[in-house]
Write an enzyme that holds these catalytic residues in place. Structure first.
Site, PDB file in Angstrom:
ATOM      1  CD  GLU A 115      -3.004  -1.267   2.101  1.00  0.00           C
ATOM      2  OE1 GLU A 115      -2.639  -1.585   3.251  1.00  0.00           O
ATOM      3  OE2 GLU A 115      -4.178  -0.987   1.816  1.00  0.00           O
ATOM      4  CD  GLU A 135      -3.727  -6.246   3.677  1.00  0.00           C
ATOM      5  OE1 GLU A 135      -3.473  -7.092   2.792  1.00  0.00           O
ATOM      6  OE2 GLU A 135      -3.087  -5.191   3.797  1.00  0.00           O
TER       7      GLU A 135
END
Ligand code: CO8
Length: 239
Positions: A115, A135
């Site tokens: 990210e 995730e």
């Protein structure tokens, strides 16, 4: 600007270098790193001498192995975390950086590590790189932008493949999918990033920043508005 616990900051001529520096924990992203990055980026943002920023990770094994899983288990409640984010939104700050950001990626680039790299404008990786977004498998959504930033880089199919399966990508796959701009041998990574940064830094800073802005902001606009934005930004350049 120095003395951060989790981040190294250096400036060579016009290129700022930010190194994630928790190699003993594979540069896992924790609250202290968030605060350190927030401080460093806030300063770089208004530093006219810093024309390009290069992000990298310390140690041999990783750029960043994602959020600090040990700390996550002792983290404040989700409500507290949201309040902190409202006043110290690191991801928004990343997104608002006027200078071009280059990520120099090696080893594990997982979760929050990807990210961070997705807020960068150019990603250069070494051949040992391993990307992954675990995730969903951990029962959460990526909360540092990946559901929005990844499709803007990879498109729909590649993003959903990565997000939903959590599978790891090699450097070659990442290159083929367009996640990285360049794949280089490990010992050439920093040299390649530095060379690219210096080249960009040698150009007129306002032109560089407006070009970045035109592309970044234009991506989210209908074409007619994007063209207006382009012409407005072009007319701001004084020669
Ligand atoms: N957080 C904290 N410490 C870490 C992390 C991490 N993410 N990753 C590695 N470390 C530490 C290890 O605990 C180890 O410490 P120690 O030497 O004290 O035991 C040291 O770094 C070296 O790691 P390994 O010995 O595990 O190294 P390996 O080469 O054997 O394995 C891996 C490397 C495969 C990267 C492995 O360390 C791993 O799987 N790490 C976790 C990766 C991960 O799942 N990260 C989270 C991504 S998701 C995210 O970023 C969003 C938020 C997640 C919230 C989750 C809620 C449940």
């Amino acid at each position: 600007m120095n003395g951060f616990e989790t981040v190294l900051y250096e400036k060579h001529q016009s290129v700022a270098h930010v190194t994630l520096n928790r190699p003993q924990a594979l540069n896992a992203y924790n609250v202290q790193m968030r605060d350190d990055l927030y401080e460093v980026l806030s300063a770089i943002r208004v530093d006219d001498e810093a024309r390009v920023v290069v992000f990298s990770g310390a140690g041999e094994k990783a750029f960043c192995a994602g959020a600090d899983l040990r700390e996550f288990l002792t983290a404040p409640s989700a409500v507290k975390a949201r309040k902190i984010r409202a006043v110290r939104d690191l991801w928004k700050l990343f997104f608002s950086m006027p200078q071009p950001l280059i990520a120099a990626l090696h080893g594990y680039v997982l979760g929050s590590g990807i990210e961070i790299s997705l807020f960068c404008d150019i990603r250069i990786a070494s051949e040992d790189v391993v990307f992954g977004l675990p995730e969903v498998g951990l029962g959460i959504l990526p909360a540092a932008g990946a559901t929005q930033t990844l499709p803007r880089v990879l498109g729909l199919a590649g993003s959903l493949d990565m997000l939903l399966t959590g599978r790891r990508l090699t450097g070659q796959e990442a290159l083929a999918m367009g996640l990285v701009n360049k794949l280089v041998p490990r010992d050439k990574l920093m040299e390649t990033a530095e060379e690219m940064a210096k080249k960009i830094a040698s150009y007129h800073p306002a032109v560089v920043q407006n070009a970045k802005q035109a592309v970044r902001r234009g991506m989210d606009l209908p074409l007619d508005q994007g063209l207006e934005l382009e012409s407005r930004l072009a007319s701001q350049i004084k020669r």
